[in-house]
Each structure stands twice: as C-alpha cells, then as structure tokens.
Design an enzyme around this catalytic site. Structure first.
Site, mmCIF file in Angstrom:
data_model
loop_
_atom_site.group_PDB
_atom_site.id
_atom_site.type_symbol
_atom_site.label_atom_id
_atom_site.label_comp_id
_atom_site.label_asym_id
_atom_site.label_seq_id
_atom_site.Cartn_x
_atom_site.Cartn_y
_atom_site.Cartn_z
ATOM 1 N N TYR A 136 16.178 74.112 21.733
ATOM 2 C CA TYR A 136 15.629 73.051 22.578
ATOM 3 C C TYR A 136 16.050 71.664 22.097
ATOM 4 O O TYR A 136 16.215 70.757 22.895
ATOM 5 C CB TYR A 136 14.095 73.105 22.562
ATOM 6 C CG TYR A 136 13.477 73.986 23.612
ATOM 7 C CD1 TYR A 136 13.717 75.348 23.633
ATOM 8 C CD2 TYR A 136 12.627 73.448 24.580
ATOM 9 C CE1 TYR A 136 13.123 76.157 24.581
ATOM 10 C CE2 TYR A 136 12.027 74.254 25.536
ATOM 11 C CZ TYR A 136 12.277 75.604 25.536
ATOM 12 O OH TYR A 136 11.689 76.392 26.488
ATOM 13 N N LYS A 186 15.792 87.435 16.178
ATOM 14 C CA LYS A 186 16.993 88.180 16.586
ATOM 15 C C LYS A 186 17.919 88.181 15.371
ATOM 16 O O LYS A 186 19.071 87.731 15.427
ATOM 17 C CB LYS A 186 17.618 87.502 17.820
ATOM 18 C CG LYS A 186 18.754 88.261 18.467
ATOM 19 C CD LYS A 186 18.339 89.522 19.206
ATOM 20 C CE LYS A 186 19.564 90.280 19.687
ATOM 21 N NZ LYS A 186 19.239 91.614 20.234
ATOM 22 N N ASP A 246 5.493 83.640 29.008
ATOM 23 C CA ASP A 246 5.438 83.861 30.459
ATOM 24 C C ASP A 246 5.248 85.345 30.749
ATOM 25 O O ASP A 246 4.473 85.741 31.626
ATOM 26 C CB ASP A 246 6.749 83.408 31.145
ATOM 27 C CG ASP A 246 6.668 81.980 31.685
ATOM 28 O OD1 ASP A 246 6.002 81.148 31.039
ATOM 29 O OD2 ASP A 246 7.272 81.700 32.735
HETATM 30 C C1 IPM Z 1 6.563 75.660 28.804
HETATM 31 C C2 IPM Z 1 7.553 75.145 29.823
HETATM 32 C C3 IPM Z 1 8.410 74.068 29.177
HETATM 33 C C4 IPM Z 1 9.174 74.710 28.024
HETATM 34 C C5 IPM Z 1 9.363 73.331 30.150
HETATM 35 C C6 IPM Z 1 8.617 72.689 31.288
HETATM 36 C C7 IPM Z 1 10.212 72.308 29.442
HETATM 37 O O1 IPM Z 1 8.308 76.193 30.326
HETATM 38 O O2 IPM Z 1 5.765 74.850 28.296
HETATM 39 O O3 IPM Z 1 6.560 76.856 28.541
HETATM 40 O O4 IPM Z 1 10.268 75.268 28.213
HETATM 41 O O5 IPM Z 1 8.674 74.643 26.897
HETATM 42 MG MG MG Z 2 7.655 78.110 29.726
#
Ligand code: IPM
Ligand code: MG
Length: 348
Positions: A136, A186, A246
């Site tokens: 990131y 990984k 998620d």
């Molecule tokens: C999360 C979201 C964020 C991330 C995005 C909006 C940048 O998906 O908080 O999980 O990738 O961290």
């Molecule tokens: Mg996310």
C-alpha cells in the site's frame, strides 16, 4: 470528548447519520461532535480528498468515526487526488497501524451467511491487519519497459519494527481471547513474508501462553470458508488483511455488519465499517447502518473508556436483529433510517 465525524462518500453520510443518532441517544456527558468532509466529497468541495482542516480535526479529536470513501466520478483523477487517499492519509498521518476487524456471527443471521448455518455459526474471530506498510505504501508508479510497453509497479516491503509492533497487537489480542494466533503470510514466495514470519516467531517468546500457527494466505482464504471456527485471532499484513476481512464478512452474514478499529500506539483510533461507499445504492436508503453503529460501540470501548455504553449498543443491535429487523443485504426490506430506529427502540 470530541468525536470527529467524517461521513465521506456514497452511503457514508447515511450510515454515519444513524450512528450519530445512536450516540446522541446515549447522552454521555460532554460528548461533542464535529463533522468534516473527506474523500470525493472533499475533493469536489475544495480540491483535495483530505483537506488540512479535516486532518486537523482528526488530530484534535479524541476519536474519529469514519463512513466510507470512493466515488466513481473520481476514478480518473491522479492517484494522489482520489478519495481513497483520504483514508490512507489518515491512517499514515495518525500512525493508525493496528486494524482490528472482529468477525462474529449474530445467531439470528446464520441464514444470511454465504456458508451453511452450522459452519457459519462457528465464526468468532478478530483479524488484526497491519495498516501503515506493505504494498500500500511502497514506491509505486508507471514506467516504460525497454521495448516501450507500459508497466505498473508497487513495491511490497516491511521492516522488522513494523512487523514486531503489529505482531505484539496480535499476541495481545489473542491473550484477551482464546489465546490462539494464526499469522498469515506468503513466505513460500515473498521475502517480505519470510521476514514477517521470522519476526512473528521471535515475538512469540514474549507471549508463551499463546499458541502460534502460520498459514499461507491462499490456504487461509480456503480455510476461512471451509472451517472458519478454527480461527481465534489472525494477524496479517495490509493487503492480505484487506482481502481476508472482506471474505470473513460474508462468512459472518453481510459486509454490512462488520465494524473496525484502527488504533495508534496510545489507543487513539479511527472507527469505520469495513465496507466501502457502495455508490450503486448511495442515497437510496438501502444501506445497512449496523457496521457503523457497531464501529461506534468499538470507539466507546477502545478509545473513550465507555465499555458499558459499548455493551448497550451491541445489545441493542442484537435485540433489533432478534426482533426481525433486516435491511436488504440481510434479506429484508428495512430502510437505513428504519434500521436505525430499530436499534434506538431497543436502546431506550
Ligand atoms: C478497507 C478499504 C480500503 C483499503 C480502501 C478504501 C483504500 O478497502 O478499509 O478495507 O484498501 O484499506
Ligand atoms: Mg477493504
């Protein structure tokens, strides 16, 4: 107590409004709110997704309640002006390196899970996701290869201090729960992950009571669906944690249900639902506000020393669900405001 409310884009304002009503109903002494624009909304208003005034408010506040950012209108902007940079900027500027994403199934929602109810009902875990490093925040860009082709790149890296501090949060979280920690990496392919694994193993010496295991991220994705009940606490890097959380949310019923806390070393925090801005349903009253309401409960517990008030909110959410309150993501037809009403009714 000053709470910064940063609603953001899409369904963000709708879900923040409901969380605010819940907090106001608790009527805690000297709780104040200040709201500021963030994300695409801030870009449209003032040309930057994280205006200085919003950042200053976030720094001044005792805690931050954040909605969501992301706006398709902004997808063609230069990356540093896109809505997502607002949340990434806040995480970095405030050194919110530890992201706690609990995934538990409210028993009433067993049927809403993407998994069979008997598998889903076992879910009770916390994903501890690192938030300040990894691919990131590494060097990134677009370049041309020798033969003139476009090439995008993003550097993945972690240094040992970054791994150690999030590993400690993982072990401490496990100590406060079932004393089982699974570190996800990984390491069979990535040097970043080899260092991650080495440092987690070193850190384990400080926590002899925690049973530590390691899992490759592809296997973890599979195990989350096969047998989520095996996990107590997962600790993992920024990218893997984004994806796995998620996935865990759908196992636990709906992405509209999962709250999160992003903490710095002193427990100051930003609290947000793990879902995004959902532009496809924005402004229609279809969003589930429970993830944000539960994020407000986490805020009271972790940053504001109001554990009892947090318990009350969580009990009210459970009671609303038990009474049958369901937004469309949970297979029902309640509107965002009506789900808020259901929680308020259970609270008072
Ligand atoms: C999360 C979201 C964020 C991330 C995005 C909006 C940048 O998906 O908080 O999980 O990738 O961290
Ligand atoms: Mg996310």
């Amino acid at each position: 107590m000053l709470i910064a409310l940063l609603p953001g884009d899409g369904i963000g304002p709708e879900v923040i409004a409901e969380a605010r009503r819940v907090l106001e109903t608790l009527a805690l002494p000297d709780m104040r709110f200040e709201e500021a624009p963030v994300g695409g909304a801030a870009y449209k208003a003032s040309g930057h997704p994280l205006p200085q005034a919003t950042l200053n408010l976030a720094k001044r506040a005792d805690a931050i309640l954040f909605g969501a950012v992301g706006d398709p209108d902004c997808d063609t902007l230069e990356r540093h002006l896109r809505p997502e940079q607002a949340i990434l900027g806040l995480r970095k500027e405030l050194e919110l390196f530890a992201n706690l994403r609990p995934a538990t199934l409210f028993p009433e929602l067993a049927d809403a899970s993407a998994l069979r109810p008997e598998v889903a009902s076992q879910i009770d875990m916390v994903i501890v996701r690192e938030l300040n490093g990894d691919v990131y925040f590494g060097e990134k860009g677009m370049r041309k290869t020798a033969d003139g082709k476009r090439e995008g790149y993003d550097i993945m890296s972690y240094n040992e201090d970054e791994v150690r501090r999030i590993a400690r949060v993982g072990f401490e979280t496990a100590m406060a729960r079932g004393k089982k920690l699974c570190s996800v990496d990984k390491a069979n392919v990535l040097e970043t992950s080899q260092l991650w694994r080495d440092v987690v193993i070193e850190t384990a010496k400080e926590f002899p009571k925690v049973a530590l295991s390691h899992m490759y991220v592809d296997n973890a994705a599979m195990q989350l669906v096969r047998n989520p009940g095996q996990f107590d606490v997962i600790v993992t890097g920024n990218l893997f944690g984004d994806i796995l959380s998620d996935q865990a949310s759908m196992c636990a019923g709906s992405i509209g249900m999962l709250p999160s806390a992003s903490l710095d070393a002193s427990q100051k925090g930003l609290y947000e639902p793990i879902h995004g801005s959902a532009p496809d349903i924005a402004g229609q009253g279809k969003a589930n506000p429970l993830a944000t309401i539960l994020s407000a409960a986490m805020m009271l517990r972790y940053s504001l020393g109001q554990a009892e008030a947090a318990d009350r909110i969580e009990a009210a959410v459970a009671a609303a669900l038990a009474a049958g309150a369901r937004t469309p993501d949970l297979g029902g037809s309640l509107r965002t405001r009506e789900m808020g009403d259901a929680v308020l009714a259970a609270l008072t």
